[in-house]
Design an enzyme around this catalytic site. Structure first.
Site, short mmCIF file in Angstrom:
data_model
loop_
_atom_site.label_atom_id
_atom_site.label_comp_id
_atom_site.label_asym_id
_atom_site.label_seq_id
_atom_site.Cartn_x
_atom_site.Cartn_y
_atom_site.Cartn_z
N ASN A 51 -17.85 -4.85 -6.85
CA ASN A 51 -16.98 -4.25 -5.84
C ASN A 51 -17.61 -2.96 -5.35
OD1 ASN A 51 -14.59 -3.65 -4.30
ND2 ASN A 51 -13.95 -2.22 -5.92
N HIS A 72 -16.35 0.66 -3.96
CA HIS A 72 -15.13 1.47 -3.90
C HIS A 72 -15.46 2.81 -3.27
CE1 HIS A 72 -11.17 2.88 -5.01
NE2 HIS A 72 -11.73 3.99 -5.45
N SER A 74 -18.97 4.02 -4.82
CA SER A 74 -19.46 3.50 -6.10
C SER A 74 -19.50 1.97 -6.06
CB SER A 74 -18.51 3.89 -7.24
OG SER A 74 -18.31 5.30 -7.32
N ASP A 122 -10.68 -0.85 -10.65
CA ASP A 122 -11.75 0.12 -10.37
C ASP A 122 -12.27 0.78 -11.65
OD1 ASP A 122 -11.68 -0.33 -7.60
OD2 ASP A 122 -10.07 1.12 -7.31
N1 NHR Z 1 -9.01 -6.46 -9.17
C1 NHR Z 1 -9.29 -6.15 -10.44
N2 NHR Z 1 -8.67 -6.88 -11.39
N3 NHR Z 1 -10.13 -5.16 -10.79
C2 NHR Z 1 -10.71 -4.42 -9.83
O1 NHR Z 1 -11.52 -3.44 -10.18
C3 NHR Z 1 -10.45 -4.69 -8.47
C4 NHR Z 1 -9.57 -5.75 -8.18
C5 NHR Z 1 -9.25 -6.07 -6.86
C6 NHR Z 1 -9.77 -5.31 -5.83
C7 NHR Z 1 -11.00 -3.35 -4.97
C8 NHR Z 1 -10.21 -2.04 -5.06
C9 NHR Z 1 -10.93 -0.90 -4.37
O2 NHR Z 1 -12.14 -0.88 -4.29
C10 NHR Z 1 -10.59 -4.23 -6.10
C11 NHR Z 1 -10.97 -3.93 -7.42
C12 NHR Z 1 -6.83 -3.13 -3.77
C13 NHR Z 1 -5.95 -2.23 -4.38
C14 NHR Z 1 -4.46 -2.32 -4.21
O3 NHR Z 1 -3.73 -1.49 -4.71
C15 NHR Z 1 -6.51 -1.27 -5.21
C16 NHR Z 1 -7.90 -1.23 -5.41
C17 NHR Z 1 -8.75 -2.13 -4.79
C18 NHR Z 1 -8.20 -3.07 -3.96
N4 NHR Z 1 -3.94 -3.35 -3.50
C19 NHR Z 1 -2.52 -3.61 -3.27
C20 NHR Z 1 -2.06 -4.79 -4.16
O4 NHR Z 1 -0.86 -4.78 -4.54
C21 NHR Z 1 -2.26 -4.01 -1.86
C22 NHR Z 1 -2.64 -2.95 -0.90
C23 NHR Z 1 -2.63 -3.41 0.56
O5 NHR Z 1 -2.50 -4.60 0.84
O6 NHR Z 1 -2.83 -2.54 1.41
O7 NHR Z 1 -2.83 -5.71 -4.45
O8 NHR Z 1 -10.24 0.09 -3.95
C1 GAR Z 2 -14.92 0.14 2.74
O1 GAR Z 2 -14.90 1.53 2.91
C2 GAR Z 2 -14.71 -0.20 1.28
O2 GAR Z 2 -15.32 0.69 0.39
C3 GAR Z 2 -13.23 -0.09 1.17
O3 GAR Z 2 -12.72 -0.63 2.37
C4 GAR Z 2 -13.71 -0.50 3.40
C5 GAR Z 2 -14.01 -1.87 3.90
O4 GAR Z 2 -14.77 -1.79 5.08
N1 GAR Z 2 -12.72 -0.82 0.06
C6 GAR Z 2 -11.55 -0.57 -0.47
O5 GAR Z 2 -10.86 0.39 -0.15
C7 GAR Z 2 -11.12 -1.56 -1.48
N2 GAR Z 2 -9.79 -1.26 -1.89
P1 GAR Z 2 -15.47 -3.07 5.68
O6 GAR Z 2 -14.42 -4.16 5.82
O7 GAR Z 2 -15.95 -2.61 7.01
O8 GAR Z 2 -16.59 -3.47 4.76
#
Ligand code: NHR
Ligand code: GAR
Length: 224
Positions: free
Chosen positions: A113, A115, A142, A151
């Site tokens: 991923n 982040h 990261s 994360d």
């Molecule tokens: N899943 C796991 N189990 N572990 C990780 O490290 C993950 C993952 C899924 C996605 C990306 C992450 C980021 O880079 C990622 C890492 C979504 C949320 C979130 O809160 C948080 C972090 C990341 C992605 N999502 C809400 C949910 O309830 C919905 C938010 C929305 O739709 O806007 O899933 O930041």
């Molecule tokens: C990127 O900044 C990525 O790091 C972030 O969303 C953007 C996606 O852009 N990811 C998250 O916040 C995951 N929760 P993109 O669709 O243009 O690649």
């Protein structure tokens, strides 16, 4: 003549515009990254990334969580789609759904991923707003292996950017995004070359356990 390196089979999960997907595809098209994007899978039908993939003949799937009773059922169906493409690596590129533990374990050690923060700071959402609100002087992105802890998986590579006077969420996000487009393909390239692995809960690069992430000093100039 040496035999050409086989391309790593990659499935990319997206929710949005897909600029990281395009950065990865561009490196691959330039022959600088030995991957083949087998499919692009989204949780949202309106993700711009899908249109881009379709235009290039890359198979796409949309699976909305709305049609599933819970995260676990969604994770199983999503996992079946992803697995049908036999990926050697699953790449989360702006994928916005928390994945079930079962999904994560199914692709354990072969899911990355990106982040938008300097983990372990600001796991979760709204990272740019939180960094600005805290008065931080630097921020970044990261690349980490995905583990069930959100994360929280081992970080492989980070890029730092300065926070400057007058920054708002949009200007800071844009500065971070430029670095994402550099470090994500680089990290995926390490994995494709067999240099990067996940073992014993840690990231290993060139046979050495990474006790701290590699930090990329590759800052781009404003406006460049
Ligand atoms: N899943 C796991 N189990 N572990 C990780 O490290 C993950 C993952 C899924 C996605 C990306 C992450 C980021 O880079 C990622 C890492 C979504 C949320 C979130 O809160 C948080 C972090 C990341 C992605 N999502 C809400 C949910 O309830 C919905 C938010 C929305 O739709 O806007 O899933 O930041
Ligand atoms: C990127 O900044 C990525 O790091 C972030 O969303 C953007 C996606 O852009 N990811 C998250 O916040 C995951 N929760 P993109 O669709 O243009 O690649």
């Amino acid at each position: 003549m040496t035999a050409p390196t086989p391309l790593l089979r990659v499935v990319v999960l997206v929710s949005g515009r897909g600029s990281n997907l395009r950065a990865i595809a561009a490196r691959a098209a330039a022959g600088e990254l030995a991957v083949r994007i087998e499919a692009v899978v989204s949780d949202r039908a309106d993700a711009g990334a899908l249109e881009w993939a379709r235009a290039r003949g890359i198979p796409t799937s949309v699976l909305s969580p709305r049609n599933f009773p819970d995260r676990e059922a969604y994770g199983r169906a999503l996992g079946d789609i992803v697995e049908s493409h036999a990926p050697q690596l699953v790449v989360l590129a702006g994928f916005m759904r928390i994945l079930s533990d079962e999904f994560v374990l199914r692709f354990s050690g072969r899911m990355l991923n990106i982040h938008p923060s300097l983990l372990p700071r600001y796991a979760g959402l709204h990272t740019h707003r939180r960094a600005l609100g805290a008065g931080d002087r630097e921020h970044g992105a990261s690349v980490h292996f995905v583990t069930p802890e959100l994360d929280g998986g081992p970080v492989v590579l980070q890029a730092r950017v300065p926070i400057v006077a007058g920054d708002d969420e949009a200007s800071l996000a844009a500065r971070v995004l430029r670095e994402e487009h550099v470090i994500y393909p680089r990290c995926i390239g390490w994995f494709a070359a067999g240099r990067l692995a996940f073992r014993d809960g840690a990231a290993w690069l060139d046979g050495k356990r990474l006790d701290a992430p590699v930090v990329c000093g590759c800052e781009t100039k404003e406006g460049a």
